[in-house]
Design an enzyme around this catalytic site. Structure first.
Site, PDB file in Angstrom:
ATOM      1  CB  SER A 109      -0.891   0.003   1.245  1.00 35.34           C
ATOM      2  OG  SER A 109      -1.505   1.260   1.424  1.00 35.34           O
ATOM      3  CE1 TYR A 132      -6.079   5.266  -2.691  1.00 35.59           C
ATOM      4  CE2 TYR A 132      -4.532   4.862  -0.913  1.00 35.59           C
ATOM      5  CZ  TYR A 132      -5.770   4.673  -1.488  1.00 35.59           C
ATOM      6  OH  TYR A 132      -6.701   3.882  -0.864  1.00 35.59           O
ATOM      7  CB  THR A 158      -6.509   2.480  -5.021  1.00 35.75           C
ATOM      8  OG1 THR A 158      -5.778   1.270  -4.805  1.00 35.75           O
ATOM      9  CG2 THR A 158      -7.844   2.404  -4.313  1.00 35.75           C
ATOM     10  CE  LYS A 229      -7.659  -2.936  -3.932  1.00 34.02           C
ATOM     11  NZ  LYS A 229      -8.230  -1.942  -3.017  1.00 34.02           N
ATOM     12  CG  HIS A 253     -11.382   0.461  -0.673  1.00 35.85           C
ATOM     13  ND1 HIS A 253     -10.653   1.197  -1.571  1.00 35.85           N
ATOM     14  CD2 HIS A 253     -10.678   0.523   0.488  1.00 35.85           C
ATOM     15  CE1 HIS A 253      -9.565   1.687  -0.975  1.00 35.85           C
ATOM     16  NE2 HIS A 253      -9.554   1.284   0.271  1.00 35.85           N
TER      17      HIS A 253
HETATM   18  C1  FNR Z   1      -7.801  -1.744   2.778  1.00 35.97           C
HETATM   19  N1  FNR Z   1      -7.870  -1.614   1.389  1.00 35.97           N
HETATM   20  C2  FNR Z   1      -6.968  -0.775   0.765  1.00 35.97           C
HETATM   21  N2  FNR Z   1      -6.978  -0.664  -0.596  1.00 35.97           N
HETATM   22  C3  FNR Z   1      -6.085   0.122  -1.216  1.00 35.97           C
HETATM   23  O1  FNR Z   1      -6.115   0.190  -2.437  1.00 35.97           O
HETATM   24  N3  FNR Z   1      -5.160   0.825  -0.506  1.00 35.97           N
HETATM   25  C4  FNR Z   1      -5.084   0.770   0.845  1.00 35.97           C
HETATM   26  O2  FNR Z   1      -4.224   1.403   1.464  1.00 35.97           O
HETATM   27  C5  FNR Z   1      -6.038  -0.032   1.523  1.00 35.97           C
HETATM   28  N4  FNR Z   1      -6.042  -0.101   2.880  1.00 35.97           N
HETATM   29  C6  FNR Z   1      -6.891  -0.954   3.519  1.00 35.97           C
HETATM   30  C7  FNR Z   1      -6.814  -1.073   4.902  1.00 35.97           C
HETATM   31  C8  FNR Z   1      -7.607  -1.989   5.564  1.00 35.97           C
HETATM   32  C9  FNR Z   1      -7.496  -2.117   7.044  1.00 35.97           C
HETATM   33  C10 FNR Z   1      -8.509  -2.815   4.821  1.00 35.97           C
HETATM   34  C11 FNR Z   1      -9.362  -3.847   5.502  1.00 35.97           C
HETATM   35  C12 FNR Z   1      -8.606  -2.672   3.457  1.00 35.97           C
HETATM   36  C13 FNR Z   1      -8.807  -2.446   0.595  1.00 35.97           C
HETATM   37  C14 FNR Z   1      -8.183  -3.785   0.208  1.00 35.97           C
HETATM   38  O3  FNR Z   1      -7.147  -3.622  -0.734  1.00 35.97           O
HETATM   39  C15 FNR Z   1      -9.192  -4.757  -0.440  1.00 35.97           C
HETATM   40  O4  FNR Z   1      -9.823  -4.130  -1.532  1.00 35.97           O
HETATM   41  C16 FNR Z   1     -10.248  -5.284   0.512  1.00 35.97           C
HETATM   42  O5  FNR Z   1      -9.757  -5.407   1.824  1.00 35.97           O
HETATM   43  C17 FNR Z   1     -10.741  -6.642   0.013  1.00 35.97           C
HETATM   44  O6  FNR Z   1     -11.770  -7.139   0.788  1.00 35.97           O
HETATM   45  P1  FNR Z   1     -11.557  -8.214   1.970  1.00 35.97           P
HETATM   46  O7  FNR Z   1     -10.690  -9.326   1.456  1.00 35.97           O
HETATM   47  O8  FNR Z   1     -10.934  -7.469   3.107  1.00 35.97           O
HETATM   48  O9  FNR Z   1     -12.954  -8.632   2.253  1.00 35.97           O
END
Ligand code: FNR
Length: 361
Positions: A109, A132, A158, A229, A253
């Protein structure tokens, strides 16, 4: 060491839930607003039925696949998740070691607890960087050069979070995002202007938010594959192809942005139909079982990403926990393939899905 009795991703979640203070867990495990989309993600995978097949010739079966020029042992990837330091002192380095040990691609990330250079250096093998786009192009350019220099093999841009979703659970529990973000060191945050009658979302974040033209710009500045994404609309999927994206990730997300958006399992087939094989389509959201992985592949995804479970496994078992989680999911996928008679990832098609009206898929 992994505590005994952990047999699946859900066991890791149960174990992790007791390890955090409520505010941190509300952030790490929470969803947007009422959590409707997050629950829908899970429910939609559960609602798909698989058609068992028997006596298939499974000799020489494997889960290998190829994605953007990389040979992967299996199609399970680690989704970009911010702030692994909240879950384990080893932070992203521990996750990366666990990922490397199991041949799974980690997407680091932008908001990682550790700098991308450090994460890159702590284990061998390819990784991707979640990017980002920054309010100022020169800042995007600096972040891009850092990611390239650190050796990332693709950029995951993203696009579904120009503003955070409503995080009521976090607010109630009093979560305050502490600590700065080493990947954004020296870059400027968006400026929120003050105009009477207009709220800070529109004035600040949305004024500076990325637009379609920025994707073409990014493509012109890098030779790395650019994967968008957060695509949920078939129209946006087509637009992504026009904008030159090399791939897309169907994602909401994890239900953390627009609540009441559909489940990714609902959006995925519409999007793969619209894309019609022009670029790879990946998917995440609520994947917790090998059968979920199989279903996503059957609906046209080339690979899936796991979000929250990696954090649960990281908290419980560090790098070993992450490696264990991936091995579990991979074995579950193998079992699912064996019981649906599919010998290879390429052989997983819509035919594995039970159609309720008896029609062929
Ligand atoms: C995320 N997600 C996320 N996505 C992204 O593009 N950049 C990020 O920094 C983050 N940070 C983030 C933090 C936390 C705590 C969570 C739970 C999620 C989203 C992540 O990439 C993904 O799309 C989802 O978590 C997928 O769903 P599941 O597997 O958690 O159900």
């Amino acid at each position: 060491p992994i505590p005994s009795g952990i047999t699946c991703a859900g066991d890791y979640e149960d174990r992790a839930a007791g390890m955090f203070d409520p505010a941190t867990f509300a952030y790490l495990n929470g969803a947007g607003a009422d959590g409707i989309t997050a629950r829908a993600n899970r429910a939609a995978w559960d609602a798909i039925r698989l058609e068992p097949r028997v006596l298939a010739d499974m000799r020489g079966a494997d889960t290998e696949t190829r994605l953007f020029g990389l040979n992967l042992a299996h199609p399970l990837m680690l989704a970009p998740v911010a702030r692994h330091g909240l879950a384990h002192p080893g932070a992203e380095c521990a996750t990366r070691r666990g990922a490397a040990a199991t041949g799974s691609l980690m997407v680091v990330s932008t908001q990682s607890s550790m700098a991308i250079e450090e994460v890159a250096a702590c284990a061998p093998g390819p990784f991707w960087f979640q990017f980002y786009l920054q309010p100022r192009r020169e800042d995007s350019e600096r972040l891009l050069r850092r990611a390239e220099a650190a050796g990332c093999a693709a950029l995951v841009v993203t696009v579904d979070a120009p503003v955070s979703g409503l995080r009521n659970a976090e607010q109630r529990a009093g979560f305050v995002p502490a600590g700065d973000c080493p990947n954004l060191d020296g870059l400027r945050p968006p400026v929120v202007r003050d105009l009477p009658g207009r709220g800070p979302t529109f004035l600040g974040l949305m004024d500076a938010a990325p637009r379609w033209g920025d994707i073409a710009w990014l493509k012109s500045r890098t030779r790395l594959p650019v994967i968008l994404k957060g695509i949920m609309s078939p129209n946006d999927a087509l637009r992504a192809v026009e904008a030159g994206a090399d791939g897309i990730i169907v994602s909401n997300h994890g239900g953390r942005t627009l609540d009441t958006a559909p489940a990714t399992a609902e959006a995925l087939p519409r999007i793969t139909r619209a894309i019609a094989g022009r670029i790879p389509v990946l998917c995440d959201g609520g994947i917790r079982r090998g059968t979920d992985v199989l279903k996503a592949l059957a609906l046209g995804a080339q690979a899936v990403l796991i979000g929250r479970p990696q954090i649960h496994a990281l908290a419980v078992g560090g790098a070993t926990g992450v490696a264990h989680l991936v091995s579990i999911l991979r074995s579950e996928l193998e079992v699912a393939m064996a019981l649906t008679g599919r010998r290879s990832i390429a052989g997983i098609d819509a035919g594995v899905i039970w159609s309720s009206d008896g029609s062929s898929p």
